[in-house]
Design a protein around this motif. Structure first.
Motif, PDB file in Angstrom:
ATOM      1  N   THR A 261       0.826  -1.207   0.000  1.00 35.73           N
ATOM      2  CA  THR A 261       0.000   0.000   0.000  1.00 35.73           C
ATOM      3  C   THR A 261       0.864   1.261   0.000  1.00 35.73           C
ATOM      4  O   THR A 261       0.512   2.277  -0.605  1.00 35.73           O
ATOM      5  N   MET A 262       2.041   1.212   0.648  1.00 33.23           N
ATOM      6  CA  MET A 262       2.965   2.342   0.559  1.00 33.23           C
ATOM      7  C   MET A 262       3.418   2.569  -0.880  1.00 33.23           C
ATOM      8  O   MET A 262       3.450   3.705  -1.363  1.00 33.23           O
ATOM      9  N   CYS A 263       3.782   1.489  -1.554  1.00 37.43           N
ATOM     10  CA  CYS A 263       4.209   1.616  -2.949  1.00 37.43           C
ATOM     11  C   CYS A 263       3.102   2.199  -3.813  1.00 37.43           C
ATOM     12  O   CYS A 263       3.353   3.056  -4.676  1.00 37.43           O
ATOM     13  N   THR A 264       1.880   1.756  -3.588  1.00 37.80           N
ATOM     14  CA  THR A 264       0.755   2.257  -4.381  1.00 37.80           C
ATOM     15  C   THR A 264       0.568   3.750  -4.201  1.00 37.80           C
ATOM     16  O   THR A 264       0.491   4.516  -5.184  1.00 37.80           O
ATOM     17  N   TYR A 265       0.500   4.202  -2.960  1.00 43.58           N
ATOM     18  CA  TYR A 265       0.146   5.597  -2.719  1.00 43.58           C
ATOM     19  C   TYR A 265       1.321   6.558  -2.847  1.00 43.58           C
ATOM     20  O   TYR A 265       1.118   7.738  -3.169  1.00 43.58           O
ATOM     21  N   VAL A 266       2.541   6.066  -2.634  1.00 41.96           N
ATOM     22  CA  VAL A 266       3.705   6.942  -2.801  1.00 41.96           C
ATOM     23  C   VAL A 266       4.139   7.006  -4.259  1.00 41.96           C
ATOM     24  O   VAL A 266       4.379   8.084  -4.807  1.00 41.96           O
ATOM     25  N   LEU A 267       4.217   5.854  -4.929  1.00 40.42           N
ATOM     26  CA  LEU A 267       4.747   5.820  -6.286  1.00 40.42           C
ATOM     27  C   LEU A 267       3.701   6.109  -7.353  1.00 40.42           C
ATOM     28  O   LEU A 267       3.988   6.789  -8.345  1.00 40.42           O
ATOM     29  N   VAL A 269       0.092   7.075  -6.795  1.00 32.81           N
ATOM     30  CA  VAL A 269      -0.875   8.149  -6.538  1.00 32.81           C
ATOM     31  C   VAL A 269      -0.159   9.492  -6.358  1.00 32.81           C
ATOM     32  O   VAL A 269      -0.452  10.472  -7.050  1.00 32.81           O
ATOM     33  N   TYR A 270       0.803   9.520  -5.445  1.00 30.49           N
ATOM     34  CA  TYR A 270       1.568  10.743  -5.211  1.00 30.49           C
ATOM     35  C   TYR A 270       2.653  10.945  -6.272  1.00 30.49           C
ATOM     36  O   TYR A 270       3.090  12.071  -6.523  1.00 30.49           O
ATOM     37  N   GLY A 271       3.074   9.873  -6.925  1.00 30.77           N
ATOM     38  CA  GLY A 271       4.192   9.913  -7.856  1.00 30.77           C
ATOM     39  C   GLY A 271       4.159  11.023  -8.895  1.00 30.77           C
ATOM     40  O   GLY A 271       5.129  11.797  -9.022  1.00 30.77           O
ATOM     41  N   PRO A 272       3.078  11.147  -9.683  1.00 32.83           N
ATOM     42  CA  PRO A 272       3.044  12.217 -10.675  1.00 32.83           C
ATOM     43  C   PRO A 272       3.179  13.609 -10.059  1.00 32.83           C
ATOM     44  O   PRO A 272       3.877  14.476 -10.607  1.00 32.83           O
ATOM     45  N   THR A 273       2.528  13.832  -8.923  1.00 32.84           N
ATOM     46  CA  THR A 273       2.635  15.129  -8.251  1.00 32.84           C
ATOM     47  C   THR A 273       4.062  15.356  -7.768  1.00 32.84           C
ATOM     48  O   THR A 273       4.609  16.464  -7.892  1.00 32.84           O
ATOM     49  N   TYR A 274       4.692  14.318  -7.226  1.00 38.07           N
ATOM     50  CA  TYR A 274       6.085  14.403  -6.777  1.00 38.07           C
ATOM     51  C   TYR A 274       7.009  14.755  -7.943  1.00 38.07           C
ATOM     52  O   TYR A 274       7.862  15.647  -7.827  1.00 38.07           O
ATOM     53  N   LEU A 275       6.837  14.079  -9.053  1.00 41.37           N
ATOM     54  CA  LEU A 275       7.704  14.333 -10.212  1.00 41.37           C
ATOM     55  C   LEU A 275       7.540  15.763 -10.729  1.00 41.37           C
ATOM     56  O   LEU A 275       8.519  16.409 -11.119  1.00 41.37           O
ATOM     57  N   MET A 276       6.320  16.257 -10.704  1.00 39.64           N
ATOM     58  CA  MET A 276       6.071  17.609 -11.226  1.00 39.64           C
ATOM     59  C   MET A 276       6.540  18.694 -10.255  1.00 39.64           C
ATOM     60  O   MET A 276       7.223  19.641 -10.647  1.00 39.64           O
ATOM     61  N   THR A 277       6.191  18.538  -8.970  1.00 38.56           N
ATOM     62  CA  THR A 277       6.445  19.627  -8.010  1.00 38.56           C
ATOM     63  C   THR A 277       7.839  19.573  -7.397  1.00 38.56           C
ATOM     64  O   THR A 277       8.395  20.619  -7.034  1.00 38.56           O
ATOM     65  N   GLN A 278       8.426  18.374  -7.287  1.00 35.44           N
ATOM     66  CA  GLN A 278       9.731  18.250  -6.624  1.00 35.44           C
ATOM     67  C   GLN A 278      10.893  18.125  -7.607  1.00 35.44           C
ATOM     68  O   GLN A 278      11.995  18.616  -7.329  1.00 35.44           O
ATOM     69  N   LEU A 279      10.663  17.463  -8.734  1.00 37.40           N
ATOM     70  CA  LEU A 279      11.746  17.232  -9.684  1.00 37.40           C
ATOM     71  C   LEU A 279      11.622  18.059 -10.959  1.00 37.40           C
ATOM     72  O   LEU A 279      12.494  17.996 -11.822  1.00 37.40           O
ATOM     73  N   GLY A 280      10.533  18.800 -11.090  1.00 37.27           N
ATOM     74  CA  GLY A 280      10.374  19.673 -12.252  1.00 37.27           C
ATOM     75  C   GLY A 280      10.097  18.943 -13.552  1.00 37.27           C
ATOM     76  O   GLY A 280      10.337  19.480 -14.644  1.00 37.27           O
ATOM     77  N   VAL A 281       9.565  17.732 -13.469  1.00 39.44           N
ATOM     78  CA  VAL A 281       9.221  16.965 -14.670  1.00 39.44           C
ATOM     79  C   VAL A 281       7.928  17.532 -15.262  1.00 39.44           C
ATOM     80  O   VAL A 281       7.036  17.970 -14.530  1.00 39.44           O
ATOM     81  N   SER A 282       7.825  17.527 -16.567  1.00 34.15           N
ATOM     82  CA  SER A 282       6.610  18.037 -17.209  1.00 34.15           C
ATOM     83  C   SER A 282       5.407  17.188 -16.811  1.00 34.15           C
ATOM     84  O   SER A 282       5.542  15.989 -16.521  1.00 34.15           O
ATOM     85  N   SER A 283       4.244  17.806 -16.818  1.00 31.19           N
ATOM     86  CA  SER A 283       3.019  17.106 -16.443  1.00 31.19           C
ATOM     87  C   SER A 283       2.792  15.878 -17.314  1.00 31.19           C
ATOM     88  O   SER A 283       2.437  14.804 -16.822  1.00 31.19           O
ATOM     89  N   PHE A 284       3.027  16.024 -18.613  1.00 33.87           N
ATOM     90  CA  PHE A 284       2.784  14.911 -19.540  1.00 33.87           C
ATOM     91  C   PHE A 284       3.711  13.733 -19.236  1.00 33.87           C
ATOM     92  O   PHE A 284       3.273  12.586 -19.137  1.00 33.87           O
ATOM     93  N   HIS A 285       5.006  13.997 -19.078  1.00 31.47           N
ATOM     94  CA  HIS A 285       5.957  12.922 -18.814  1.00 31.47           C
ATOM     95  C   HIS A 285       5.720  12.285 -17.446  1.00 31.47           C
ATOM     96  O   HIS A 285       5.873  11.059 -17.289  1.00 31.47           O
ATOM     97  N   ALA A 286       5.347  13.083 -16.457  1.00 34.56           N
ATOM     98  CA  ALA A 286       5.083  12.542 -15.118  1.00 34.56           C
ATOM     99  C   ALA A 286       3.908  11.578 -15.138  1.00 34.56           C
ATOM    100  O   ALA A 286       3.973  10.471 -14.583  1.00 34.56           O
ATOM    101  N   ARG A 287       2.839  11.981 -15.822  1.00 36.50           N
ATOM    102  CA  ARG A 287       1.649  11.129 -15.876  1.00 36.50           C
ATOM    103  C   ARG A 287       1.882   9.910 -16.768  1.00 36.50           C
ATOM    104  O   ARG A 287       1.400   8.813 -16.479  1.00 36.50           O
ATOM    105  N   LEU A 288       2.623  10.106 -17.855  1.00 39.92           N
ATOM    106  CA  LEU A 288       2.895   8.980 -18.754  1.00 39.92           C
ATOM    107  C   LEU A 288       3.777   7.937 -18.066  1.00 39.92           C
ATOM    108  O   LEU A 288       3.564   6.725 -18.213  1.00 39.92           O
TER     109      LEU A 288
END
Length: 440
Positions: A261-267, A269-288
């Motif tokens: 469940t940690m992997c599910t919600y961290v990687l 569910v939260y993953g795309p938001t983390y990639l966009m807000t913390q690592l500066g990844v584009s929205s499209f690449h983060a979601r893809l």
């Protein structure tokens, strides 16, 4: 002695599915898909919801408030699990699962109708919190009820395989939510998405829920439950009996579910938001990248479930937990390389370990409890694990980044989950040949 008596149930004595059993499993899984699309949708629109309902002095604080509400909804899940667990053991899986999907769809559709903070002030986030509580109550009874139904219907030699489709439909629900988020952000400009566009995927849950309700009302009761009911061996108080007689199994389920469940919600569910807000990844690449990782998770889960039906549950649970522990920081290192290929590789690396555990989990969880109190025992153990280790994942990950001032900090959380699940796996008996009727 007949096969039915050897196995303790006719459903498991068979090695094939009848047409009615196959339809029942499909209907249970489709309903599970709808429920999780509705529940996870909030997470994928977190950045937008933060602006609409949780304005704060900084974008980071606003997002943390949004994920706090996401996590708080998990606190009510045990209450939903206790209610639906009791109801499911006393009155059957079919009627209980029908109630759950109606409740979840209604709450999700109502979220789309809540006016913004700018319109009604503090009442807006309070309404969102209330509706997330209702979603949490329904989610507290969904997975374990559907899992119990599927495992009680599946042949004994393919329990893990058929049970793995519970995980597949959860991921499909998450993927659909992710695609809805990607679609709306792609076709609408930022202002339209903020003002009305985000509401459309939430409204879609109403017709989806009605379709799911129709399917579940058409279900036959699981054969295993029907036979138990005919023998008049229902528990008068299944919750109390589960706590008294199956507390070790409850603790086992709670510990085993922690890492997955940690992997599910961290990687995921939260993953795309983390990639966009913390690592500066584009929205499209983060979601893809998240989408691709979900495909890997589905395929790997089914493969490992089939392996589990051959070699047993315990080896995969142990190796999967070790995999997550050893791969977490490597996975986050790959995420920091930013390119799409590295993003997919980083998420998928950790997810392989998650899939090893998820493949056998619906089967082993159900096999740990007798039919008369399976729903109740699963509801307690599973929801305790999710509340303690999963639902707070996005909030904890955000807080860890802020505290350590490091974008690698969420890996600490994943390692902790892996350790807890490893301890649970080492203390889990091999259940592949257990009878569902008495859990022996």
């Amino acid at each position: 002695m007949t096969q039915s008596l050897i196995y303790g149930q006719s459903a498991s004595a068979s090695t094939t599915l009848s047409a009615a059993q196959r339809k029942g499993i499909i209907a249970a899984c489709i309903g599970n898909f709808i429920e999780w699309y509705e529940f996870i949708l909030y997470g994928y629109f977190a950045a937008t919801i933060a602006q609409v309902f949780f304005p704060a002095q900084s974008a980071s604080a606003s997002l943390m408030l949004t994920f706090a509400v996401f996590g708080v909804s998990f606190l009510i899940r045990p209450a939903g699990g206790l209610f639906f667990g009791y109801f499911g053991d006393r009155y059957g899986r079919r009627v209980t699962l029908s109630m759950i999907i109606l409740l979840a769809s209604g709450a999700t559709a109502l979220i789309a109708m809540v006016p913004s903070y700018a319109s009604i002030g503090i009442a807006a986030p309070l309404l969102i919190l209330t509706l997330r509580f209702i979603q949490g109550i329904s989610a507290g009874g969904e997975w374990m009820g559907a899992a119990a139904y599927v495992i009680e219907t599946a042949p004994a030699n393919r329990r893990a395989y058929y049970g793995s489709w519970q995980t597949v439909t959860i991921v499909l629900g998450m993927m659909t939510a992710a695609l809805a988020s990607l679609l709306m952000s792609s076709i609408l400009d930022a202002q339209d998405l903020l003002s009305w566009g985000w509401r459309i995927p939430f409204l879609v849950s109403l017709p989806l829920g009605l379709f799911g309700l129709y399917l579940r009302l058409k279900l036959d009761e699981s054969i295993e439950y029907e036979e138990m009911a005919k023998e008049n061996v229902k528990e008068h108080s299944p919750l109390r009996s589960a706590l008294k007689n199956d507390w070790r199994s409850i603790l086992t389920v709670a510990s085993l579910v922690s890492s997955t469940t940690m992997c599910t919600y961290v990687l995921l569910v939260y993953g795309p938001t983390y990639l966009m807000t913390q690592l500066g990844v584009s929205s499209f690449h983060a979601r893809l990248a998240g989408f691709c990782a979900m495909v890997v998770l589905m395929l790997a889960t089914v493969i490992f479930a089939r392996i589990s039906d051959r070699i047993g549950r315990r080896p995969l649970l142990i190796v999967g937990a070790l995999w997550v522990i050893l791969s977490a920081f490597v996975g986050f290192y790959l995420l920091h390389q930013h390119s799409l290929g590295y993003l997919v590789a980083g998420l998928s690396l950790v997810i392989i370990g998650q899939a090893m555990m998820l493949g056998p989990q619906p089967a082993v969880f159900s096999e740990l409890f007798p039919t008369s109190r399976r729903y109740s025992g699963l509801a307690i153990g599973y929801n305790v694990g999710v509340v303690l280790f999963g639902g707070a994942g996005p909030f904890v990950a955000t807080a860890l980044i802020s505290y350590f001032q490091s974008t690698y900090a969420p890996a600490i959380y994943l390692v902790l989950g892996g350790v807890i699940s490893l301890i649970g796996a080492l203390n889990t008996p091999e259940t592949m040949h257990y009878s569902l009727r008495d859990g022996r």
